[in-house]
Motif scaffolding. Structure first.
Motif, PDB file in Angstrom:
ATOM      1  N   THR A  29       1.427  -4.939   2.386  1.00 17.90           N
ATOM      2  CA  THR A  29       0.623  -6.009   1.799  1.00 17.90           C
ATOM      3  C   THR A  29       0.261  -5.713   0.339  1.00 17.90           C
ATOM      4  OG1 THR A  29      -1.215  -4.940   2.885  1.00 17.90           O
ATOM      5  CG2 THR A  29      -0.379  -6.927   3.928  1.00 17.90           C
ATOM      6  N   ALA A  76       6.878 -10.142  -4.216  1.00 19.94           N
ATOM      7  CA  ALA A  76       7.179  -8.742  -4.552  1.00 19.94           C
ATOM      8  C   ALA A  76       8.644  -8.432  -4.237  1.00 19.94           C
ATOM      9  CB  ALA A  76       6.261  -7.819  -3.758  1.00 19.94           C
ATOM     10  N   THR A 100      12.187  -9.944   4.923  1.00 13.54           N
ATOM     11  CA  THR A 100      10.787 -10.272   4.693  1.00 13.54           C
ATOM     12  C   THR A 100      10.456 -11.522   5.509  1.00 13.54           C
ATOM     13  OG1 THR A 100       9.088 -10.703   3.000  1.00 13.54           O
ATOM     14  CG2 THR A 100      11.288 -11.563   2.554  1.00 13.54           C
ATOM     15  N   CYS A 131       5.032  -2.655  -2.443  1.00 14.19           N
ATOM     16  CA  CYS A 131       6.170  -3.312  -1.785  1.00 14.19           C
ATOM     17  C   CYS A 131       7.341  -3.453  -2.757  1.00 14.19           C
ATOM     18  CB  CYS A 131       5.730  -4.679  -1.246  1.00 14.19           C
ATOM     19  SG  CYS A 131       7.073  -5.575  -0.472  1.00 14.19           S
ATOM     20  N   GLU A 132       7.041  -3.915  -3.978  1.00 13.33           N
ATOM     21  CA  GLU A 132       8.113  -4.095  -4.975  1.00 13.33           C
ATOM     22  C   GLU A 132       8.814  -2.762  -5.239  1.00 13.33           C
ATOM     23  OE1 GLU A 132       6.870  -6.136  -8.576  1.00 13.33           O
ATOM     24  OE2 GLU A 132       8.531  -5.234  -9.705  1.00 13.33           O
ATOM     25  N   ASN A 149       4.529 -11.060   1.094  1.00 12.22           N
ATOM     26  CA  ASN A 149       5.106 -10.216   0.034  1.00 12.22           C
ATOM     27  C   ASN A 149       6.464 -10.733  -0.467  1.00 12.22           C
ATOM     28  OD1 ASN A 149       6.757  -9.505   2.177  1.00 12.22           O
ATOM     29  ND2 ASN A 149       5.790  -7.510   2.511  1.00 12.22           N
ATOM     30  N   CYS A 164       1.353  -5.534  -3.075  1.00 11.80           N
ATOM     31  CA  CYS A 164       2.571  -6.087  -3.678  1.00 11.80           C
ATOM     32  C   CYS A 164       3.259  -5.112  -4.618  1.00 11.80           C
ATOM     33  CB  CYS A 164       2.236  -7.394  -4.390  1.00 11.80           C
ATOM     34  SG  CYS A 164       1.978  -8.681  -3.165  1.00 11.80           S
TER      35      CYS A 164
END
Ligand SMILES: NC(=O)c1ccc[n+]([C@@H]2O[C@H](COP(=O)([O-])OP(=O)(O)OC[C@H]3O[C@@H](n4cnc5c(N)ncnc54)[C@H](OP(=O)(O)O)[C@@H]3O)[C@@H](O)[C@H]2O)c1
Length: 287
Positions: free
Chosen positions: A25, A56, A47, A30-31, A53, A27
């Protein structure tokens, strides 16, 4: 790099293992994780609108340096959008978040709400070339059978929970018969220690100089199932991909088959009350 691919029922090819981003969660984290995963060799990124996300993931895809056509991107339609109009709206929103002009795989995330109406929309998006393959998620075989019977386009994929403790062999066989590719979520039982400490998996792992995680993922791929695995750790990302250079023997496959409990590793959703509670939570997601 992981070049292993299989062919779906509509002739589209898909990697034999994927990288999932559920519960990522944060971002920025996650990216970064998706960029690292792509650099580690993952080409299938999984995803969902409900994961919060997609933006991201989209930024990671944009800056990873790998051509878009070499990636296989999946996202999923959430329950609150599961209707014809909702699916059109949900797809447009997901594509905007992802910053993509086509999707590789679009799944109906859960078999609730008007999933037959939603499928009409997915069939149209597929016919228009906006998505290369369409499928379902969390469909038990009874729901899948009814769904296939009444629809024109057969789902290319059904993504369900599957790991050594919840093996779903009958469902796997049914999907194989229907030529619907099974994908496995939580292939490592969501990182619960029971999998990494399991005696059978540890012994098999030691004999191949692999980890219990690699054995569990290899066992899925040897059953023709595509694991969607998550790790935020770069070493474990690579470890989880490194499963195509060894084979489990028939005896080892049988030993792992005995670990099946026949039950989900999470809260079951077979009663009216459990579904009630789940649907109430589903309304709270911000898409
Ligand atoms: N469609 C659905 O309904 C649904 C539901 C659940 C999940 N999914 C998809 O499936 C993906 C994977 O499922 P999941 O995230 O629930 O669980 P999972 O992939 O089974 O397990 C992930 C957990 O295992 C740990 N881990 C990963 N590799 C490891 C290794 N080699 N050794 C030790 N620990 C390891 C991770 O920790 P670290 O990050 O610290 O490595 C993380 O805590 C999700 O991200 C999502 O894309 C779909």
């Amino acid at each position: 790099m992981n070049e292993e691919k299989l062919t779906l029922n509509n002739a589209v090819t898909m990697p034999k293992i994927g990288y999932g981003v559920f519960r990522m969660t944060d971002c920025i984290q996650c990216e970064e994780a998706v960029v690292q995963a792509i650099h580690a060799g993952y080409r299938l990124i999984d995803t969902a609108a409900a994961y919060g996300n997609e933006e991201a993931v989209g930024r990671a895809i944009c800056r990873c340096g790998i051509p878009r056509e070499e990636l296989f991107v999946t996202t999923k339609l959430w329950i609150t959008d599961t209707s014809y109009e909702g699916a059109m709206r949900g797809f447009a929103r997901s594509m905007e978040h992802l910053g993509l002009d086509y999707l590789d795989l679009y799944l109906i995330h859960q078999p609730y709400n008007d999933y037959y109406g939603a499928w009409r929309a997915l069939e149209e998006l597929y016919a228009a070339g906006k998505v290369r393959a369409i499928g379902v998620d969390n469909f038990t075989s009874d729901k899948l059978a009814d769904f296939v019977f009444w629809n024109q386009v057969k789902p290319a994929v059904n993504l369900v929970e599957c790991n050594p403790f919840f093996q779903r062999e009958d469902e796997r066989a049914y999907m194989e018969k229907q030529d619907i590719q099974m994908q496995a979520w939580s292939p490592l039982a969501a990182g619960q220690g029971i999998l990494f400490r399991n005696e059978t998996l540890c012994a098999i792992a030691a004999s191949h100089r692999k980890s219990p995680a690699q054995v569990a993922l290899r066992w899925l791929t040897q059953r023709g199932i595509v694991p969607i695995v998550k790790s935020a750790n770069p070493q474990r990302m690579k470890e989880n991909l490194n499963i195509f250079d060894f084979m489990l023997t028939d005896t080892e496959m049988e030993q792992i088959a005995k670990l099946d409990t026949g039950h989900t590793c999470f809260a079951p959703r077979q009663t009216g009350q459990a579904v009630d509670e789940f649907l109430k939570k589903a309304l709270q997601y911000r898409l």
